[in-house]
Scaffold this motif. Structure first.
Motif, short mmCIF file in Angstrom:
data_model
loop_
_atom_site.label_atom_id
_atom_site.label_comp_id
_atom_site.label_asym_id
_atom_site.label_seq_id
_atom_site.Cartn_x
_atom_site.Cartn_y
_atom_site.Cartn_z
N ALA A 233 0.82 -1.21 0.00
CA ALA A 233 0.00 0.00 0.00
C ALA A 233 0.85 1.26 0.00
N VAL A 234 1.94 1.25 0.75
CA VAL A 234 2.83 2.41 0.76
C VAL A 234 3.47 2.59 -0.62
N ALA A 235 3.89 1.49 -1.23
CA ALA A 235 4.48 1.58 -2.57
C ALA A 235 3.48 2.15 -3.56
N GLU A 236 2.22 1.71 -3.47
CA GLU A 236 1.21 2.22 -4.38
C GLU A 236 0.93 3.70 -4.14
N ALA A 237 0.93 4.12 -2.88
CA ALA A 237 0.72 5.54 -2.58
C ALA A 237 1.85 6.38 -3.15
N LEU A 238 3.08 5.88 -3.08
CA LEU A 238 4.21 6.60 -3.65
C LEU A 238 4.12 6.67 -5.17
N ARG A 239 3.61 5.60 -5.77
CA ARG A 239 3.45 5.60 -7.23
C ARG A 239 2.48 6.68 -7.70
N THR A 240 1.45 6.95 -6.91
CA THR A 240 0.47 7.97 -7.32
C THR A 240 1.09 9.35 -7.40
N VAL A 241 2.18 9.56 -6.69
CA VAL A 241 2.85 10.86 -6.70
C VAL A 241 3.92 10.92 -7.79
N ALA A 242 4.51 9.79 -8.12
CA ALA A 242 5.56 9.74 -9.14
C ALA A 242 4.91 9.76 -10.52
N LYS A 243 4.61 10.94 -11.01
CA LYS A 243 3.83 11.08 -12.24
C LYS A 243 4.71 11.30 -13.47
N ARG A 244 5.93 11.79 -13.28
CA ARG A 244 6.80 12.03 -14.43
C ARG A 244 7.57 10.76 -14.77
N THR A 245 8.03 10.70 -16.01
CA THR A 245 8.74 9.51 -16.46
C THR A 245 10.07 9.32 -15.73
N ASP A 246 10.67 10.42 -15.26
CA ASP A 246 11.96 10.31 -14.57
C ASP A 246 11.82 10.27 -13.06
N ASP A 247 10.59 10.26 -12.52
CA ASP A 247 10.38 10.08 -11.09
C ASP A 247 10.64 8.61 -10.73
N VAL A 248 11.17 8.37 -9.55
CA VAL A 248 11.56 7.01 -9.16
C VAL A 248 10.99 6.69 -7.79
N VAL A 249 10.35 5.54 -7.69
CA VAL A 249 9.89 4.99 -6.42
C VAL A 249 10.71 3.73 -6.15
N ALA A 250 11.26 3.60 -4.95
CA ALA A 250 12.11 2.45 -4.64
C ALA A 250 11.87 1.99 -3.22
N ARG A 251 12.02 0.70 -3.03
CA ARG A 251 12.05 0.13 -1.68
C ARG A 251 13.52 -0.14 -1.35
N LEU A 252 14.03 0.55 -0.37
CA LEU A 252 15.44 0.45 -0.03
C LEU A 252 15.75 -0.76 0.84
N GLY A 253 14.71 -1.34 1.42
CA GLY A 253 14.90 -2.49 2.29
C GLY A 253 14.00 -2.41 3.49
N GLY A 254 13.48 -3.55 3.94
CA GLY A 254 12.61 -3.55 5.12
C GLY A 254 11.39 -2.67 4.89
N ASP A 255 11.19 -1.71 5.80
CA ASP A 255 10.04 -0.81 5.68
C ASP A 255 10.46 0.58 5.24
N GLU A 256 11.61 0.70 4.57
CA GLU A 256 12.11 2.01 4.14
C GLU A 256 11.96 2.15 2.63
N PHE A 257 11.40 3.28 2.22
CA PHE A 257 11.19 3.58 0.81
C PHE A 257 11.86 4.90 0.46
N ALA A 258 11.98 5.15 -0.84
CA ALA A 258 12.53 6.42 -1.31
C ALA A 258 11.70 6.89 -2.50
N LEU A 259 11.54 8.20 -2.59
CA LEU A 259 10.83 8.82 -3.71
C LEU A 259 11.72 9.93 -4.26
N LEU A 260 12.07 9.83 -5.52
CA LEU A 260 12.97 10.78 -6.17
C LEU A 260 12.15 11.58 -7.18
#
Length: 350
Positions: A233-260
């Motif tokens: 669910a967190v990954a999907e929520a981050l995807r809704t914000v990453a709207k540009r082609t060069d935006d990046v959503v990543a899971r760094l490990g465990g419960d930590e994510f990154a949004l670029l």
């Protein structure tokens, strides 16, 4: 690509196996089996065997020491060598022509279609040169046509079917190596490359480091299945914000994510709010929407390099946690660095 080389380690092994196997075979057929042994012929065959054995050993045990061009010219050199040996021994039998299969298969598998076609043309020319010298014109023409057609069909099958299937499988494996299997977003390896590339681009670059609050208690209370669903669910929520082609959503490990994101401080702050709003709408979670702590850093406001940006975002995340979790914290602007936004702050979600 004109001089494309695919799978250099595989090409090196193929060359090594050919040369190491061909050296003793040429020695036996060229020196041991013939009834006559002219000195010049023996010396020439011995030198060829030594060159093949040495080249095979280098290709197998020390391929990095050989120039990359060698793997591209190997089928052409091999074709010339086969044609030369056949011509010198005046051997136009079918068995001698089958040695041409190696350069055909090698070029079709490891080289571009253009180089495979050039190899096929050279093989055809070599076979014709020997056949029309040794055989009668009619017999030579029939052999030349049949062998050229057979080798052409072989090259087409390898290049169009086997190689394409191998390419598709390799693309799938490479994609899987860069994706987190649970959430479907980029993994740390993929994210590191994206961050390094994006940091050299123009315009502001925001990094949001996101941590799920009290994730262990979700697993302990609701089970690991619920924990996995929370991560998704967190990954999907981050995807809704990453709207540009060069935006990046990543899971760094465990419960930590990154949004670029390619945005400034205000845009990053708004993106954090959007992530929380999207997650609040995930009502199907048995544990309820999890809380998030978010740290934000922006290049060039808070950092000048990718590593500095990562460190600044991590530091902001720790301050968000120290502030009571469920908060968003902006990184601190280092002394001497110009800031285009407001001073560092920690704000509660909502």
């Amino acid at each position: 690509m004109r001089f494309q080389l695919r799978d250099e380690p595989g090409a090196a092994r193929s060359v090594a196996y050919l040369m190491l196997a061909a050296a003793p075979l040429v020695f036996v057929t060229g020196i041991v089996l013939p009834d006559e042994h002219p000195l010049g012929w023996v010396v020439a065959i011995a030198l060829v065997c030594l060159v093949m054995a040495g080249g095979g050993a280098m290709s197998y045990w020390r391929p990095a020491r050989l120039p990359r061009l060698w793997w591209l010219v190997a089928p052409f050199a091999t074709t010339i060598m086969i044609a030369g040996l056949n011509f010198a021994s005046r051997d136009a039998a079918a068995g001698s022509q089958f040695f041409y299969l190696w350069p055909i298969l090698y070029a079709a598998n490891f080289l571009s279609n253009r180089n495979a076609g050039l190899t096929l043309a050279l093989v055809s020319a070599g076979q014709a040169a020997v056949g029309f010298t040794v055989l009668s014109p009619g017999h030579a023409l029939a052999d030349w046509i049949s062998i050229t057609v057979a080798f052409t069909l072989t090259a087409i099958v390898v290049a169009s079917s086997l190689r394409n299937r191998h390419d598709r499988l390799r693309e799938v494996l490479e994609a899987q190596a860069l994706v987190d299997p649970l959430t479907g977003v980029a993994n740390r390896r993929s994210f590191d490359g994206s961050l390094a590339r994006a940091s050299h681009g123009g315009g502001p670059l925001a990094l949001l480091t996101v941590d799920i609050d009290h994730f262990k208690s979700i697993n302990d209370t609701w089970g690991h299945g619920a924990g996995d669903r929370a991560l998704q669910a967190v990954a999907e929520a981050l995807r809704t914000v990453a709207k540009r082609t060069d935006d990046v959503v990543a899971r760094l490990g465990g419960d930590e994510f990154a949004l670029l994101l390619r945005t400034d401080r205000d845009g990053a702050r708004h993106a954090a709010d959007e992530v929380r709003a999207a997650l609040e709408a995930a009502a199907e979670l048995p544990s309820g929407p999890p809380g998030l702590s978010i740290g934000i850093a922006v290049l060039p406001d808070h950092a000048g390099t990718a590593e500095e940006l990562r460190a600044a975002s991590d530091d902001a995340l720790y301050r968000a946690k120290d502030g009571g979790r469920g908060r968003t914290a902006m990184a601190v602007t280092p002394p001497g660095r110009h800031s285009t936004g407001q001073p560092a702050e920690v704000s509660a979600a909502g």
